[in-house]
Design a protein around this motif. Structure first.
Motif, PDB file in Angstrom:
ATOM      1  N   TYR A   1       0.852  -1.181   0.000  1.00 32.89           N
ATOM      2  CA  TYR A   1       0.000   0.000   0.000  1.00 32.89           C
ATOM      3  C   TYR A   1       0.896   1.244   0.000  1.00 32.89           C
ATOM      4  O   TYR A   1       1.835   1.334   0.793  1.00 32.89           O
ATOM      5  CB  TYR A   1      -0.913   0.012   1.227  1.00 32.89           C
ATOM      6  N   THR A   2       0.579   2.173  -0.887  1.00 25.05           N
ATOM      7  CA  THR A   2       1.383   3.381  -1.029  1.00 25.05           C
ATOM      8  C   THR A   2       0.482   4.598  -1.026  1.00 25.05           C
ATOM      9  O   THR A   2      -0.592   4.584  -1.652  1.00 25.05           O
ATOM     10  CB  THR A   2       2.197   3.354  -2.336  1.00 25.05           C
ATOM     11  N   ALA A   3       0.912   5.632  -0.336  1.00 23.39           N
ATOM     12  CA  ALA A   3       0.198   6.920  -0.312  1.00 23.39           C
ATOM     13  C   ALA A   3       1.231   8.024  -0.432  1.00 23.39           C
ATOM     14  O   ALA A   3       2.275   7.988   0.239  1.00 23.39           O
ATOM     15  CB  ALA A   3      -0.604   7.084   0.971  1.00 23.39           C
ATOM     16  N   SER A   4       0.951   8.986  -1.311  1.00 19.60           N
ATOM     17  CA  SER A   4       1.886  10.095  -1.501  1.00 19.60           C
ATOM     18  C   SER A   4       1.113  11.387  -1.733  1.00 19.60           C
ATOM     19  O   SER A   4       0.010  11.383  -2.298  1.00 19.60           O
ATOM     20  CB  SER A   4       2.824   9.827  -2.679  1.00 19.60           C
ATOM     21  N   ILE A   5       1.704  12.464  -1.287  1.00 22.79           N
ATOM     22  CA  ILE A   5       1.157  13.808  -1.456  1.00 22.79           C
ATOM     23  C   ILE A   5       2.220  14.649  -2.149  1.00 22.79           C
ATOM     24  O   ILE A   5       3.352  14.753  -1.659  1.00 22.79           O
ATOM     25  CB  ILE A   5       0.772  14.434  -0.108  1.00 22.79           C
ATOM     26  N   LYS A   6       1.848  15.212  -3.302  1.00 19.68           N
ATOM     27  CA  LYS A   6       2.773  16.037  -4.076  1.00 19.68           C
ATOM     28  C   LYS A   6       2.294  17.479  -4.067  1.00 19.68           C
ATOM     29  O   LYS A   6       1.136  17.772  -4.370  1.00 19.68           O
ATOM     30  CB  LYS A   6       2.865  15.523  -5.512  1.00 19.68           C
ATOM     31  N   HIS A   7       3.208  18.361  -3.714  1.00 14.79           N
ATOM     32  CA  HIS A   7       2.924  19.794  -3.672  1.00 14.79           C
ATOM     33  C   HIS A   7       4.102  20.517  -4.284  1.00 14.79           C
ATOM     34  O   HIS A   7       5.158  19.913  -4.549  1.00 14.79           O
ATOM     35  CB  HIS A   7       2.698  20.237  -2.223  1.00 14.79           C
ATOM     36  N   LYS A   8       3.932  21.806  -4.527  1.00 12.87           N
ATOM     37  CA  LYS A   8       5.027  22.562  -5.126  1.00 12.87           C
ATOM     38  C   LYS A   8       6.246  22.624  -4.212  1.00 12.87           C
ATOM     39  O   LYS A   8       7.361  22.868  -4.674  1.00 12.87           O
ATOM     40  CB  LYS A   8       4.570  23.970  -5.478  1.00 12.87           C
ATOM     41  N   TRP A   9       6.033  22.382  -2.909  1.00 17.53           N
ATOM     42  CA  TRP A   9       7.163  22.408  -1.988  1.00 17.53           C
ATOM     43  C   TRP A   9       7.855  21.057  -1.873  1.00 17.53           C
ATOM     44  O   TRP A   9       8.957  20.992  -1.311  1.00 17.53           O
ATOM     45  CB  TRP A   9       6.703  22.857  -0.606  1.00 17.53           C
ATOM     46  N   GLY A  10       7.243  19.971  -2.346  1.00 19.14           N
ATOM     47  CA  GLY A  10       7.902  18.681  -2.233  1.00 19.14           C
ATOM     48  C   GLY A  10       6.916  17.532  -2.249  1.00 19.14           C
ATOM     49  O   GLY A  10       5.741  17.677  -2.611  1.00 19.14           O
ATOM     50  N   THR A  11       7.386  16.352  -1.826  1.00 17.86           N
ATOM     51  CA  THR A  11       6.607  15.114  -1.851  1.00 17.86           C
ATOM     52  C   THR A  11       6.803  14.366  -0.546  1.00 17.86           C
ATOM     53  O   THR A  11       7.930  14.284  -0.027  1.00 17.86           O
ATOM     54  CB  THR A  11       7.040  14.215  -3.022  1.00 17.86           C
ATOM     55  N   VAL A  12       5.718  13.818  -0.032  1.00 17.11           N
ATOM     56  CA  VAL A  12       5.757  12.962   1.152  1.00 17.11           C
ATOM     57  C   VAL A  12       5.032  11.672   0.796  1.00 17.11           C
ATOM     58  O   VAL A  12       3.911  11.702   0.272  1.00 17.11           O
ATOM     59  CB  VAL A  12       5.095  13.637   2.363  1.00 17.11           C
ATOM     60  N   SER A  13       5.675  10.528   1.059  1.00 22.01           N
ATOM     61  CA  SER A  13       5.069   9.238   0.717  1.00 22.01           C
ATOM     62  C   SER A  13       5.332   8.228   1.821  1.00 22.01           C
ATOM     63  O   SER A  13       6.324   8.328   2.557  1.00 22.01           O
ATOM     64  CB  SER A  13       5.627   8.712  -0.617  1.00 22.01           C
ATOM     65  N   ALA A  14       4.435   7.263   1.909  1.00 27.47           N
ATOM     66  CA  ALA A  14       4.551   6.173   2.877  1.00 27.47           C
ATOM     67  C   ALA A  14       4.179   4.879   2.188  1.00 27.47           C
ATOM     68  O   ALA A  14       3.302   4.855   1.313  1.00 27.47           O
ATOM     69  CB  ALA A  14       3.652   6.418   4.084  1.00 27.47           C
ATOM     70  N   ARG A  15       4.826   3.793   2.591  1.00 30.51           N
ATOM     71  CA  ARG A  15       4.586   2.480   1.979  1.00 30.51           C
ATOM     72  C   ARG A  15       4.507   1.433   3.083  1.00 30.51           C
ATOM     73  O   ARG A  15       5.319   1.429   4.020  1.00 30.51           O
ATOM     74  CB  ARG A  15       5.712   2.134   1.001  1.00 30.51           C
ATOM     75  N   ILE A  16       3.521   0.545   2.915  1.00 24.66           N
ATOM     76  CA  ILE A  16       3.344  -0.573   3.837  1.00 24.66           C
ATOM     77  C   ILE A  16       3.370  -1.851   3.010  1.00 24.66           C
ATOM     78  O   ILE A  16       2.613  -1.996   2.049  1.00 24.66           O
ATOM     79  CB  ILE A  16       2.018  -0.463   4.605  1.00 24.66           C
ATOM     80  N   ASP A  17       4.234  -2.776   3.382  1.00 20.72           N
ATOM     81  CA  ASP A  17       4.368  -4.061   2.701  1.00 20.72           C
ATOM     82  C   ASP A  17       3.854  -5.160   3.610  1.00 20.72           C
ATOM     83  O   ASP A  17       4.349  -5.337   4.738  1.00 20.72           O
ATOM     84  CB  ASP A  17       5.830  -4.336   2.326  1.00 20.72           C
ATOM     85  N   GLY A  18       2.846  -5.884   3.099  1.00 25.66           N
ATOM     86  CA  GLY A  18       2.316  -7.015   3.848  1.00 25.66           C
ATOM     87  C   GLY A  18       3.016  -8.305   3.467  1.00 25.66           C
ATOM     88  O   GLY A  18       3.104  -8.659   2.293  1.00 25.66           O
ATOM     89  N   LYS A  19       3.534  -9.002   4.455  1.00 24.03           N
ATOM     90  CA  LYS A  19       4.285 -10.229   4.226  1.00 24.03           C
ATOM     91  C   LYS A  19       3.452 -11.448   4.609  1.00 24.03           C
ATOM     92  O   LYS A  19       2.452 -11.329   5.329  1.00 24.03           O
ATOM     93  CB  LYS A  19       5.583 -10.210   5.047  1.00 24.03           C
ATOM     94  N   PRO A  20       3.846 -12.634   4.139  1.00 22.58           N
ATOM     95  CA  PRO A  20       3.123 -13.848   4.531  1.00 22.58           C
ATOM     96  C   PRO A  20       3.152 -14.021   6.046  1.00 22.58           C
ATOM     97  O   PRO A  20       4.153 -13.753   6.706  1.00 22.58           O
ATOM     98  CB  PRO A  20       3.904 -14.967   3.832  1.00 22.58           C
ATOM     99  N   GLY A  21       2.034 -14.449   6.587  1.00 22.77           N
ATOM    100  CA  GLY A  21       1.943 -14.635   8.028  1.00 22.77           C
ATOM    101  C   GLY A  21       1.328 -13.448   8.741  1.00 22.77           C
ATOM    102  O   GLY A  21       1.180 -13.480   9.965  1.00 22.77           O
TER     103      GLY A  21
END
Length: 581
Positions: free
Chosen positions: A546-566
Motif C-alpha cells: 500500500y502506497t500513499a503520496s502527497i505532491k505539492h510545489k514544496w515537495g513530496t511525502v510518501s509512505a509504503r506498507i508491505d504485507g508479508k506472509p503470516g
C-alpha cells in the motif's frame, strides 16, 4: 492667423513625436521638421512621417538613410479627409507575404516591451540584456525504515555570476533515530563547481558516471546498447539515497559547445588509484548532423582475489597490473546514424582481451529502425577489471511515435556463447501506448508482452513470458501483470531453438500475478497492490503493498506498507522538499 497658429502647433507636435519615438535625432531630425512645416495639411504630414519612419532604417547620425524615395512619395500624396472606422494606418498594416503566426507576440511589445505612437518598435540594445540573477536551490530528502535504517540527504546549489554554480551535499546514514547513540552512523559529503560556458566541472564525493566507461563495464548485466545509449562521457554528483559513501575526484573541461568543433577532456581518480583519462572531439556539420570520436584510458592495480574454498574453480590471484584502452565513434544524422565502440584489456596473468560493438539506425519521425551487435573474447575484462567472459549478442529495434503520446516499440535480442556459435538465448518484447483520450469511461493506456529463453543447458531450458496492461477510468488507474516461468527438456545433441516453441513440453516452475489499483486526484495519489507468487515447491503465497503520496510545489511525502506472509508488515517513509530563491 488663428488657423495658422493651430496648424503650426500640430506640425511641431508631430515632429516631437517622431524625434522621441521614431529615434530620429540630430541634424536630420531638424531638417525633417523644417520640411514638415512647409506642408499645408496636418493629416497628410502625419501620414507621410509615419511612412518614412516605418520604411526607413536608422543611420549612424540618427537620420533615415534608406527608402528615401518611398518617403518622398508618401509626402507627395494628398491628405485624406477622414480615416474610416476601424481602418488601419500604413504603419499598422502588416507587410505583404508576412502573416502573423498564431501565438506570436507583437514585436514592439515582445522585444522592447514598449511601442511608439506610430507603431515603430523600439530598438533593443546590448545594454538592455540582463544577466541571470544569483540564486540558490535547497533540497532535503529522508528515508526511514523502522528498525532498519534512517537516511538523510541535504544539498544546496548556488548560482553565481559568470555562469558559475557551486553545489554541496551531505548524507547521514544510521540504523536508528538521530538521538539514539550508535557506533554505526556514517556521514559523507560531496562538493561540485560548475561553469556552463565551457561545460567545466570539478567534483568530489559519490559520483554517477555515464558514457564509454559504463558501456564497457559489466557487459552482460545491461541490455544491448543501441544508438540512444552511445552518449559522450560525463559525470555528476549522485543524490540518490542508496548512494554508497565514496571519495572520488572528477574534473572535466571542454571548449564552448556553440563552436563547430567541440573538444573536451576529463580525469577520474578513485580510491588512491592512478587517474583514468577521457578525451573526445565533436564536429557539427549542421545543427542536426555531427561526427564525434572519444577515447578512454585506465591503468591501475587490481586487488588480490582469494579463494574462498579449496575446490573453487577460480584460483587465487595476487595483486596484478591492469590496463584498459577504449575508443568510440558516433555519426549522428536525422535519417541515417551509426556508432561503434572498441576496447582492449591487458591483465597480468590473464592476457589480452578484445571487445567491440556496432549500431546502425535509419529513419526519422515518426519511425526509426536500429540494428546492433556486440562481442567479447574469453580473456576480456571490463573497465572495472572484472572478467566478462566470451559472448556474442545481436538485436534489432523498431519504434513508432505518433500523435497524442501514441508509441509502439518492438525489440528482440539473440545471444550466443561466442562469435560463430549458434544462438541459444533470446529476449523479445512488444510495447504499445494508446493515444491519450479524454477523461471518461474505461480506457486502455498501454499493453506490453515479452518472452525469453535460456538454452545454455540443454537438459534444463528455461522459458518465460510476461504480459501487462494498464487502464484508466477517470481518477482510477487499474493495472494487471502476469509472469510465467517453465522448464523444457531436450537432448544434449539436439539443436536448441533460440525462441520458445509453444509445442515443446513445458513443466511449470513459477508464476507471479500482480493486481494494482491506483487513485490520483489533485495532489493525492493512492495505490494498493495484491501479489500472488506461485511455485512448484512452496505453492501460492500472497503479499500486499500500500502506497500513499502527497505532491505539492514544496515537495513530496510518501509512505509504503508491505504485507508479508503470516500477517506481518514492514513500513517505510520518504520525504523530499526543494526551496528556490
Amino acid at each position: 492667423m488663428r488657423e495658422l497658429i493651430i496648424k503650426t502647433s500640430a506640425v511641431v507636435l508631430a515632429g516631437v513625436c517622431l524625434c522621441c519615438n521614431g529615434h530620429i535625432t540630430g541634424p536630420a531630425a531638424a531638417a525633417l521638421r523644417a520640411r514638415k512645416n512647409q506642408s499645408a495639411a496636418v493629416s497628410g504630414i502625419t501620414a507621410a512621417a509615419a511612412g518614412a519612419a516605418a520604411s526607413g532604417v536608422e543611420g549612424a547620425d540618427g537620420g533615415i538613410t534608406k527608402n528615401s524615395r518611398s518617403s518622398r512619395q508618401a509626402k507627395s500624396k494628398k491628405p485624406r479627409a477622414q480615416t474610416k472606422k476601424n481602418e488601419k494606418t500604413p504603419a499598422e498594416k502588416p507587410a505583404k507575404g508576412k502573416k502573423k503566426k498564431a501565438g506570436q507576440k507583437d514585436t514592439a511589445l515582445a522585444d522592447g516591451k514598449q511601442s511608439t505612437l506610430l507603431g515603430v518598435p523600439a530598438v533593443k540594445t546590448a545594454s538592455s540584456a540582463q544577466p541571470k540573477p544569483v540564486g540558490a536551490n535547497i533540497e532535503w530528502k529522508v528515508k526511514w525504515i523502522p528498525d532498519k535504517n534512517l537516511i538523510n540527504y541535504a544539498g544546496i546549489k548556488v548560482r553565481l555570476p559568470g555562469e558559475f554554480t557551486v553545489r554541496a551535499q551531505g548524507f547521514d546514514r544510521r540504523p536508528g533515530m538521530p538521538w539514539e547513540e550508535t557506533n554505526e552512523a556514517r556521514q559523507d559529503f560531496g562538493l561540485g563547481l560548475y561553469q556552463k560556458t565551457f561545460d567545466a566541472r570539478l567534483l568530489y564525493g559519490g559520483i554517477n558516471r555515464w558514457g564509454l566507461m559504463n558501456r564497457t563495464k559489466n557487459l552482460w548485466a545491461h541490455n544491448l546498447p543501441f544508438f540512444e545509449a552511445h552518449k559522450s562521457s560525463g559525470a555528476d554528483l549522485s543524490s540518490a539515497l542508496d548512494t554508497e559513501p565514496d571519495r572520488t575526484l572528477f574534473a572535466q573541461l571542454s571548449l564552448p559547445a556553440s563552436a563547430p568543433v567541440n573538444v573536451y577532456a576529463a580525469s577520474y581518480v578513485h580510491d588512491g588509484q592512478p587517474a583514468d583519462w577521457t578525451a573526445g572531439v565533436r564536429y557539427a556539420f549542421t545543427p542536426k548532423v555531427s561526427l564525434a570520436a572519444e577515447g578512454f584510458y585506465k591503468n591501475q592495480k587490481l586487488e588480490e582475489r582469494p579463494a574462498t574454498t579449496w575446490f573453487q574453480d577460480k584460483p587465487r590471484l595476487p595483486e596484478r597490473d591492469f590496463e584498459f584502452y577504449a575508443g568510440s565513434l558516433v555519426f549522428s544524422n536525422p535519417w541515417v546514424s551509426f556508432a561503434g565502440d572498441t576496447a582492449l584489456s591487458r591483465t597480468f596473468a590473464q592476457g589480452d582481451g578484445l571487445y567491440a560493438n556496432g549500431v546502425f539506425r535509419a529513419g526519422y519521425r515518426p519511425w526509426n529502425f536500429s540494428l546492433a551487435a556486440e562481442s567479447a573474447g574469453s580473456r576480456f575484462s571490463g573497465s572495472d577489471g572484472a572478467v566478462s567472459g566470451a559472448r556474442f549478442r545481436a538485436g534489432s529495434q523498431f519504434e513508432w511515435k505518433g500523435k497524442r503520446s501514441m508509441a509502439f516499440k518492438a525489440l528482440t535480442t539473440l545471444t550466443a556463447s561466442a562469435l560463430g556459435e549458434p544462438f541459444d538465448r533470446s529476449k523479445t518484447s512488444f510495447y504499445y501506448h494508446f493515444p491519450v483520450l479524454g477523461r471518461g469511461s474505461l480506457n486502455i493506456t498501454s499493453l506490453s508482452f515479452a518472452f525469453e529463453r535460456d538454452g545454455v543447458r540443454p537438459d534444463s531450458i528455461k522459458d518465460g513470458f510476461e504480459a501487462a496492461a494498464v487502464f484508466r477510468a477517470g481518477p482510477f488507474r487499474p493495472a494487471v501483470k502476469y509472469a510465467w516461468d517453465g522448464v523444457t527438456f531436450a537432448e544434449p545433441e539436439s539443436l536448441i531453438m533460440p525462441y520458445p516453441n509453444p509445442a515443446d513440453m513445458h513443466e511449470f516452475a513459477a508464476s507471479k500475478l500482480t493486481l494494482d489499483l491506483g487513485f490520483a486526484y489533485s495532489f493525492l495519489y493512492l495505490k494498493a497492490s495484491a501479489i500472488c507468487e506461485d511455485s512448484e515447491k512452496k505453492g501460492p503465497v500472497w503479499k500486499s503493498a500500500y502506497t500513499a503520496s502527497i505532491k505539492h510545489k514544496w515537495g513530496t511525502v510518501s509512505a509504503r506498507i508491505d504485507g508479508k506472509p503470516g500477517g506481518s508488515f514492514s513500513y517505510s517513509f520518504t520525504a523530499k522538499t526543494v526551496f528556490s530563491f
